[in-house]
Design an enzyme around this catalytic site. Structure first.
Site, PDB file in Angstrom:
ATOM      1  N   GLY A  41       0.853  -1.120   0.113  1.00 48.22           N
ATOM      2  CA  GLY A  41       0.075  -0.011  -0.081  1.00 48.22           C
ATOM      3  C   GLY A  41       0.697   1.373   0.079  1.00 48.22           C
TER       4      GLY A  41
ATOM      5  N   CYS B 244     -23.331  -8.047 -17.855  1.00 51.24           N
ATOM      6  CA  CYS B 244     -21.931  -8.020 -17.301  1.00 51.24           C
ATOM      7  C   CYS B 244     -20.859  -6.917 -17.948  1.00 51.24           C
ATOM      8  CB  CYS B 244     -21.425  -9.651 -17.387  1.00 51.24           C
ATOM      9  SG  CYS B 244     -21.960 -10.616 -16.467  1.00 51.24           S
TER      10      CYS B 244
END
Ligand code: ADP
Ligand code: MG
Lengths: 256, 290
Positions: B30, B263
């Site tokens: 991160g 989708c």
């Protein structure tokens, strides 16, 4: 009783230019200290050194922390100092833009410190914010408005609420009434005085306006050219100034 | 393979520099690692960060898939896929399960990824705190000192204004209990998928930042106790393949404004239809092809 803040030999230069020099004083819990002097006398420099916004060249600023007792904030680690400045300290800037997030609602401005120390319940945060806005006389229906929509006096009151929400013990103020209309100044001073007494806050107020310290301060420090030239109880200093410069300062106010 | 290019366009030294940044990113999940982003033969905003990360990861035996908004056939995806076909001569595929490197913009594939796969994200703005604190010196300090109160101020403002957390894309997450990270503009629907088996790499070209989420890393979407994170999602099923658990796009079918929800992950939809699932507006695959 231990002093809340013990200031020893604080000096700060900007290159060769003197900011402030050899400042010493103790501040006791519940005490309000006024620092007066004309523009350029080093008041803001001193305040910024005390509040950790600037690093002094020499000296100590020993704060009586809740967890570990007296600690020098100049040499403590940055995370620790930043934590202090959003929990146990408050700082009210002369210009609200420096102390507020102008793009965030009033409620968000007050809630920020709570969230910074881990509050994670929206309803509670908002409730506390509304309470504090009420204490500084900002109506609940302004909670979601941005400070840019507020008057100068309201912005200043919002800054105070934003700072006091975490229950600090020491509040630094730099010309808190500067730039406000006289009637607005009076209302803000009344509010400040009430809050300081009610919460038992210690405060350091920097101002060039002697009316402000007469109303707020227990003790006075007079600065000239970066140095403290006279200290004493507010009434004593203002009614019976000893130093020639202080006499000038007081008399020029009386002439206004 | 055209011999005018080094494998995958970038020279070996540049790829090594990017790999070092990637390794650092993997070691500190991160955390935004600065890297010296190179000029690429495509404009910023076209995924130059992702392209450089992909270039640094590709091996000759890799199979590459590129998607944009979940689809393999959009201009952006096609041009990046062609770029690597030309410069690296790697195999390409539209099938999620047979790809080893997947570069994406705005979506995570519906199918679970595996430990053998790498997902590369294109990132426009890597700094999640920028919205409220424009000063880079200050945001770096906030990350270093783990001062993330501001992130919740953003969510607070959302609730104050909209009555709920209205952020639906680029929804901030906390990675492995430490760094707050922008997951790139994927829908928040995809956030829970970020705890996955595959390695996730993020590249921001213009901003010159790389960050990473290693396999099986904890990724938590920020929220409040009384306004918990909800991934949301369409109440209806895919009109073509009847999927109830997929992220759907709204498509206008004709001039009369007939709408259909399908989708966004075109490969997932194809796979389901091949397996015999048919939605309300769908037809069996064979007829569709005819
Ligand atoms: N950032 C700075 N750089 C250089 N000199 C400064 C700076 N800030 C203040 N000074 C100088 O330091 C002295 C004290 O200034 P300051 O602390 O702002 O006084 P006050 O707040 O009493 O008006 C003045 O001579 C001022 O010009
Ligand atoms: Mg000043």
């Amino acid at each position: 009783m231990n002093p809340l803040l013990k200031v020893e030999n604080i000096s700060k230069y900007y290159g060769s230019r003197l900011g402030c020099k050899d400042v010493n004083f103790d501040l006791y819990p519940g005490e309000v200290l006024g620092i007066v002097g004309e523009s350029g006398s080093g008041k803001s420099t001193l305040l910024n050194c005390l509040a950790g916004h600037q690093e002094p060249d020499t000296g100590k600023v020993v704060f009586d922390t809740r967890a570990d007792g007296p600690k020098d904030t100049v040499t403590m680690s940055e995370p620790e100092r930043r934590m202090l400045s959003r929990t146990d300290w408050a700082f009210v800037h002369q210009n609200p833009r420096d102390g507020l997030r102008m793009g965030v609602s009033a409620g968000g401005n007050v809630g920020e410190r709570l969230m910074a120390v881990g509050a994670r319940h929206y309803g509670d945060i908002r409730g506390t914010a509304v309470d504090w806005l009420d204490k500084v006389e900002i109506a609940e229906d302004r909670t979601d408005d941005r400070p840019s929509e507020f008057s100068g006096g309201m912005q200043q009151r919002l800054q105070i609420a934003r700072n006091l929400v975490t229950g600090p013990r020491l509040i630094f103020m730099d010309e808190p009434t500067g730039g406000l209309d006289v009637s607005v100044q009076a209302r803000l001073l009344d509010l400040l005085r009430g809050l300081v007494r009610e919460l038992g806050l210690s405060a350091i107020v920097v101002t060039h306006d002697l009316a402000v310290v007469r109303l707020l301060a227990d003790r006075l420090m007079v600065m000239k050219d970066g140095r403290v030239i006279e200290t004493g109880l507010t009434d004593q200093v203002l009614d019976d100034p000893q130093h020639g410069y202080t006499q000038l300062l007081v008399s020029s106010v009386l002439q206004v | 393979m055209s011999t005018e290019y080094n494998f995958a366009y970038l020279d070996e030294q540049t790829k090594r520099m990017i790999r070092r940044a990637l390794l650092k990113g993997v070691a500190i999940p991160g955390y935004q690692v600065p890297f010296a982003s190179r000029e690429m033969p495509m404009p910023y905003g076209w995924g130059t960060g992702g392209v450089q990360v992909t270039a640094a990861c590709l091996k000759p035996d890799d199979t590459l898939k590129v998607i944009d908004q979940g689809a393999d056939d959009t201009t952006n995806a096609v041009s990046i896929r062609k770029f690597f076909e030309k410069t690296a001569a790697v195999a390409v595929s539209e099938k999620t399960e047979e790809s080893t490197v997947i570069q994406t913009r705005h979506r995570i594939p519906e199918q679970d990824l595996t430990e053998d796969q790498i997902l590369v994200y294109q990132v426009p703005i890597p700094e999640p705190l920028r919205f409220l604190e424009p000063r880079e010196t200050e945001t770096r300090k906030m990350h270093a000192l783990e001062e993330y109160g501001l992130m919740h101020v953003k969510l607070y403002e959302d609730i104050a204004r909209h009555g709920r957390i209205a952020t639906s894309y680029a929804y901030p997450v906390k990675v492995e209990g430490r760094y707050v990270m922008d997951p790139s503009p994927i829908p928040k629907f995809d956030n829970p998928k970020m705890e996955m088996a595959a390695l996730q790499l993020f590249g921001a070209g213009r901003e010159q930042r790389i960050y990473a989420v290693p396999p099986y890393t904890k990724v938590v979407s920020l929220d409040f106790e009384d306004h918990p994170f909800e991934k949301g999602g369409a109440p209806q099923a895919c009109g073509l393949c009847d999927a109830h658990d997929a992220y759907l796009d709204e498509v206008i079918m004709d001039d009369a404004g007939t709408r259909m929800f399908v989708c966004s992950d075109t490969d997932y939809c194809r796979m389901r239809r091949e397996a015999g699932h048919i939605g309300e507006m769908g037809v069996p695959l064979a007829e569709d092809a005819a």
